[in-house]
Design a protein around this motif. Structure first.
Motif, PDB file in Angstrom:
ATOM      1  N   ASP A 118      -5.439   2.970   3.082  1.00 34.02           N
ATOM      2  CA  ASP A 118      -5.056   1.554   3.017  1.00 34.02           C
ATOM      3  C   ASP A 118      -3.787   1.298   3.830  1.00 34.02           C
ATOM      4  OD1 ASP A 118      -7.208   1.013   1.362  1.00 34.02           O
ATOM      5  OD2 ASP A 118      -6.028   1.078  -0.482  1.00 34.02           O
ATOM      6  N   GLU A 128       0.820  -1.217   0.000  1.00 39.55           N
ATOM      7  CA  GLU A 128       0.000   0.000   0.000  1.00 39.55           C
ATOM      8  C   GLU A 128       0.854   1.267   0.000  1.00 39.55           C
ATOM      9  OE1 GLU A 128      -3.007   0.011  -0.757  1.00 39.55           O
ATOM     10  OE2 GLU A 128      -3.542  -2.070  -0.419  1.00 39.55           O
ATOM     11  N   GLU A 138      -5.333   5.679  -0.798  1.00 36.39           N
ATOM     12  CA  GLU A 138      -4.183   4.794  -0.597  1.00 36.39           C
ATOM     13  C   GLU A 138      -3.569   4.998   0.789  1.00 36.39           C
ATOM     14  OE1 GLU A 138      -3.913   2.392  -2.450  1.00 36.39           O
ATOM     15  OE2 GLU A 138      -4.951   3.082  -4.234  1.00 36.39           O
ATOM     16  N   GLU A 178       1.700   1.840  -3.386  1.00 38.95           N
ATOM     17  CA  GLU A 178       0.590   2.417  -4.151  1.00 38.95           C
ATOM     18  C   GLU A 178       0.535   3.933  -3.957  1.00 38.95           C
ATOM     19  OE1 GLU A 178      -3.226   0.475  -4.149  1.00 38.95           O
ATOM     20  OE2 GLU A 178      -2.299  -1.468  -3.778  1.00 38.95           O
TER      21      GLU A 178
HETATM   22 MG   LIG Z   1      -4.603   0.462  -2.053  1.00 35.08          MG
END
Ligand SMILES: [Mg+2]
Length: 110
Positions: free
Chosen positions: A67, A34, A64, A37
């Motif tokens: 996350d 993550e 993100e 990302e």
């Molecule tokens: Mg993500």
């Protein structure tokens, strides 16, 4: 919402807890995934949008970041740590460094 409440609620969405096959590596890898990302979104901001940050794109980065927080929270749970306390401990550490003029430099325990 504070991190303690987030930790309590977010664990309900952890499929690995439900099936009881999770381990710390799963969460550590997910955290890196993550974080990657987030970095990917920022990279694409420059590659595809000339670095011009719109509110819409900022929302994508925000998702993100959320996350990343999810994996941080699950790692805390897996380690038996209070997410709120981890955040507080980090602030205490940084404030101590600031007071001692040690914000820059290297070493985990300066
Ligand atoms: Mg993500």
């Amino acid at each position: 919402m504070d991190f303690k409440e987030y930790q309590k609620e977010s664990i309900k969405t952890d499929l690995n807890v439900v099936v009881k096959n999770s381990n710390l590596a799963y969460y550590a890898l997910g955290l890196c995934d993550e974080a990657g990302e987030v970095a990917g979104k920022v990279k694409k901001l420059y590659r595809d949008y000339n670095g011009e940050l719109t509110e819409e794109y900022k929302k994508e980065i925000e998702k993100e970041l959320g996350d990343v927080i999810w994996y941080l929270s699950q790692m805390c749970t897996k380690l038996g740590l209070d997410f709120n306390e981890v955040a507080k401990m980090n602030l205490d550490k940084l404030n101590s460094r600031k007071e001692r003029n040690k914000l820059s430099g290297s070493g985990d325990n300066r």
